[in-house]
Enzyme design. Structure first.
Site, PDB file in Angstrom:
ATOM      1  N   ASP A 152      -1.636 -16.418  -2.656  1.00  0.00           N
ATOM      2  CA  ASP A 152      -2.030 -15.682  -3.868  1.00  0.00           C
ATOM      3  C   ASP A 152      -1.001 -14.801  -4.575  1.00  0.00           C
ATOM      4  O   ASP A 152      -0.517 -15.123  -5.671  1.00  0.00           O
ATOM      5  CB  ASP A 152      -3.312 -14.864  -3.595  1.00  0.00           C
ATOM      6  CG  ASP A 152      -3.242 -13.988  -2.340  1.00  0.00           C
ATOM      7  OD1 ASP A 152      -2.179 -13.908  -1.736  1.00  0.00           O
ATOM      8  OD2 ASP A 152      -4.272 -13.383  -1.993  1.00  0.00           O
ATOM      9  N   THR A 212       0.065  -5.653  -6.388  1.00  0.00           N
ATOM     10  CA  THR A 212      -1.111  -6.397  -5.916  1.00  0.00           C
ATOM     11  C   THR A 212      -2.155  -5.493  -5.253  1.00  0.00           C
ATOM     12  O   THR A 212      -3.258  -5.932  -4.951  1.00  0.00           O
ATOM     13  CB  THR A 212      -0.703  -7.562  -4.986  1.00  0.00           C
ATOM     14  OG1 THR A 212      -1.805  -8.461  -4.845  1.00  0.00           O
ATOM     15  CG2 THR A 212      -0.236  -7.048  -3.633  1.00  0.00           C
ATOM     16  N   ARG A 256       0.828  -1.217   0.000  1.00  0.00           N
ATOM     17  CA  ARG A 256       0.000   0.000   0.000  1.00  0.00           C
ATOM     18  C   ARG A 256       0.858   1.261   0.000  1.00  0.00           C
ATOM     19  O   ARG A 256       0.697   2.135  -0.840  1.00  0.00           O
ATOM     20  CB  ARG A 256      -0.940   0.006   1.200  1.00  0.00           C
ATOM     21  CG  ARG A 256      -1.840  -1.236   1.202  1.00  0.00           C
ATOM     22  CD  ARG A 256      -2.990  -1.120   2.165  1.00  0.00           C
ATOM     23  NE  ARG A 256      -3.486  -2.454   2.494  1.00  0.00           N
ATOM     24  CZ  ARG A 256      -4.710  -2.717   2.897  1.00  0.00           C
ATOM     25  NH1 ARG A 256      -5.588  -1.757   3.049  1.00  0.00           N
ATOM     26  NH2 ARG A 256      -5.082  -3.949   3.190  1.00  0.00           N
TER      27      ARG A 256
END
Ligand code: DMJ
Length: 642
Positions: free
Chosen positions: A398, A618, A269
């Protein structure tokens, strides 16, 4: 070994009288209590303390992993959100902040991009923007974290194949599509305005109680929604809002935090968000901040293997594993989701250390034996061995797979190890995890030491897009096969949406117990504004231009509007199968960075952030493809400096 016998006391203690035993035991237990108690007074950095006190004991941190930790906390504690004092103070703080913020002149990216679109004018791209930097900004700027002066922004721009925002900011010619795109922009503005009004500077907005949420994933860093929104605001042309966000980064983003953060979350982030903001705008401020932050993450790699632990104290640099991760292990989706950002930290700082750190992870993973070619989710940062044999394309695993193929693409297709590892992993996934349901739906099951769990998480739905973008670079005869697989997975994920009452998908859906693509457990029925299904629609649209993907995206917009939009923002919901929705009171920062960005891109022309030049991290922050040969080209260098 010989024990000298004390008078009246046998070595084993068996010869003690009852009262002696009692006194001895009392003394012993007092001593143990004293030693244990003393641990609490030791500083965090003392190893002994970390050995004896798990993370959960030293500080309450949200339980979670790479991809599962982001959002559960608020679901577990619905009471906390109704705190009236929090609401008042957040409001008060917001209004003072707003008053003191002086607005910088807005910069329209339309004007800049117009110049970019014409072949010649890329050189002076940063001029109008650097004019917005105030004198005080310049005076306080310092170069943390490496020799960043060597990175030439203008040269980087020349190495792009296309202008980042396209010819007309990606505006589609078809009026209906444009109307839909405008709707998404309005949603972003609405989400942002409410965040700004009620939660400015906090990490996320609580839209029902109209206050801010800080949480404990970012180690005392604030403004996650601001950092996550910078690039979305910019590409949408919400320049006033972008300028407010930039101003906040300048005046209020404090990186000198001493808190304990998730390395993964801060990386995807904050590092990702600041990197994208820099590459899109050329604002030196973002580069300075991201290099300063990057340096603070480096101590996390100080482990016997160089595999970082999940949690790091941003002040002291001490790190440790999540208390819940078995045997002190690190999580595949966490240490495997650093590569893209760290390579760019090296690009910007000209300091190889970042790339070395992630290449070391890569090397270890490449070398280690893999059960059936699969990568389990837990690895010991001490021994470098797998700790459990749980494999998942959803949470915990993932984005490791995502970063393999994206590392290859971002290296301008030169990173052959990443390519080999990605296709090898995909082959193993296909052989062991990909399943077809009786109703004909393709899905990715989870693997527990050879036993299949016929469940697919919402998080795993990113894999449609991932397999799609990787289709071109595997064996040529497999291209169509991969495109078909990507389409089938995306179709299944769409089914998980259409089979619910709200037309939003659950957190996890199953293919056993009679149902297909539906959640059977109550605890799996929630939707927290996640992006993965929409992300796959966006990639599949770009790859195939099949109009169904835009239709599916529009269905999601309508469902979000109907069920998640509340008076003061967007909120997740607790049960996608009931029309009388219960809101979770949380506007996740990834809703702004990912869900709305992917929707906007879905309704834009392909030349807005073209995939020939950009990969998305991501958290959907676009990072440019690294064109080494172009960047090193002497002729280009000369021209740029003229
Ligand atoms: C995001 O923070 C990232 O996409 C991460 O990889 C997974 N979880 C959330 C969104 O659901």
């Amino acid at each position: 070994m010989v024990f000298r016998k004390l008078p009246g006391v046998s070595a084993s203690g068996m010869g003690l009288r009852l009262s002696q035993k009692f006194v001895f035991l009392l003394f012993l237990s007092g001593l143990v209590t004293l030693c244990f108690g003393a641990l609490f007074f030791l500083p965090d950095s003392v190893r002994l303390k970390r050995i004896f006190l798990s993370k959960t004991e030293t500080q309450p941190v949200t339980v979670g992993s790479g991809s599962e930790n982001d959002a559960r906390e608020h679901l577990k504690r619905p009471k906390e959100q109704e705190h009236p004092r929090g609401m008042t103070s957040a409001k008060g703080e917001t209004s003072t902040k707003l008053k003191t913020l002086s607005r910088k002149p807005s910069v329209s990216h339309e004007a800049t991009e117009e110049r970019l679109a014409g072949g010649k004018a890329q050189e002076d791209l940063t001029l109008p923007r650097s004019k917005t930097e105030s004198a005080s900004q310049k005076a306080t700027s310092s170069d943390h974290g490496g020799n960043s002066d060597t990175f030439r922004y203008s040269k980087f721009k020349r190495c792009l194949l296309k202008p980042p925002l396209g010819r007309d900011n990606g505006k589609p010619s078809d009026p209906k599509t444009n109307e839909r795109r405008e709707k998404v922009k309005e949603m972003m503005k609405f989400a942002w305005d409410n965040y700004k009004r009620f939660a400015w500077g906090k990490n996320e907005l609580r839209p029902l109680t109209r206050n801010g949420h800080i949480g404990n994933m970012f180690g005392g860093l604030r403004g996650a929604s601001i950092i996550d929104s910078l690039d979305t605001l910019y590409i949408m042309g919400l320049m006033e809002e972008y300028n407010d966000a930039k101003e906040w980064v300048q005046t209020s983003l404090d990186l000198n935090s001493n808190g304990e953060a998730s390395l993964f979350e801060v990386n995807i982030r904050y590092v990702g968000g600041l990197l994208s903001a820099y590459y899109l705008t050329g604002e030196e401020l973002f580069k300075r901040k991201v290099l300063e932050l990057g340096e603070k993450l480096l101590p996390a790699f100080n482990t016997p293997t160089g595999i970082p632990r999940g949690v790091i104290n941003l002040g002291s640099g001490t790190s440790w594993s999540w208390g819940w991760a078995s045997a002190g292990s690190s999580i595949l989706a966490e240490f495997g989701t650093l590569h893209l950002e760290f390579v760019h930290l090296t690009e910007l700082s000209n300091n190889p250390i970042y790339t070395e750190k992630v290449m070391n992870i890569r090397k270890l993973l490449n070398k280690i034996e893999k059960p059936h070619g699969l990568y389990p989710n837990f690895l010991s940062p001490v021994s470098g061995n797998w700790v459990q044999h749980h494999v998942s394309i959803g949470g915990l695993g993932d984005s490791f797979y995502e970063y393999l193929i994206k590392s290859f693409l971002m290296s301008d297709k030169t990173d052959d190890d990443a390519k080999k590892m990605y296709y090898g992993a995909l082959e193993a996934i296909e052989a062991n995890l990909v399943q077809k349901s009786p109703g004909g739906l393709t899905y990715m099951a989870e693997w527990r030491g050879g036993i299949l769990d016929h469940k697919m998480g919402h998080l795993a739905c990113f894999s449609g897009g991932m397999i799609g973008i990787g289709a071109d670079d595997g064996a040529p005869e497999k291209r169509q096969h991969y495109l078909d697989l990507a389409a089938e997975i995306t179709h299944t994920c769409h089914e998980s949406y259409t089979r619910s009452a709200t037309k939003l998908g659950p957190e996890a859906f199953r293919f056993d117990g009679g149902g297909e693509a539906t959640a059977t457990r109550l605890s799996d029925r929630y939707y927290i504004l996640r992006p993965e299904v929409i992300e796959s629609y966006m990639y599949m649209w770009r790859l195939t231009h099949d109009p169904k993907y835009r239709e599916w995206g529009w269905e999601a917009v309508e469902a979000l509007e109907q069920h998640c939009r509340v008076e003061s923002g967007f909120s997740g919901i607790r049960d996608v199968y009931t029309m009388t929705v219960s809101h979770d009171n949380m506007q996740q920062s990834f809703f702004l960075s990912e869900t709305l960005k992917y929707l906007y891109l879905l309704f834009s022309d392909d030349d807005l952030l073209p995939l020939e030049d950009w990969v998305f991290n991501t958290e959907a922050h676009p990072l440019p493809i690294v064109r080494k040969s172009c960047m090193q080209d002497e002729t280009q260098d000369k021209t740029a400096s003229e």
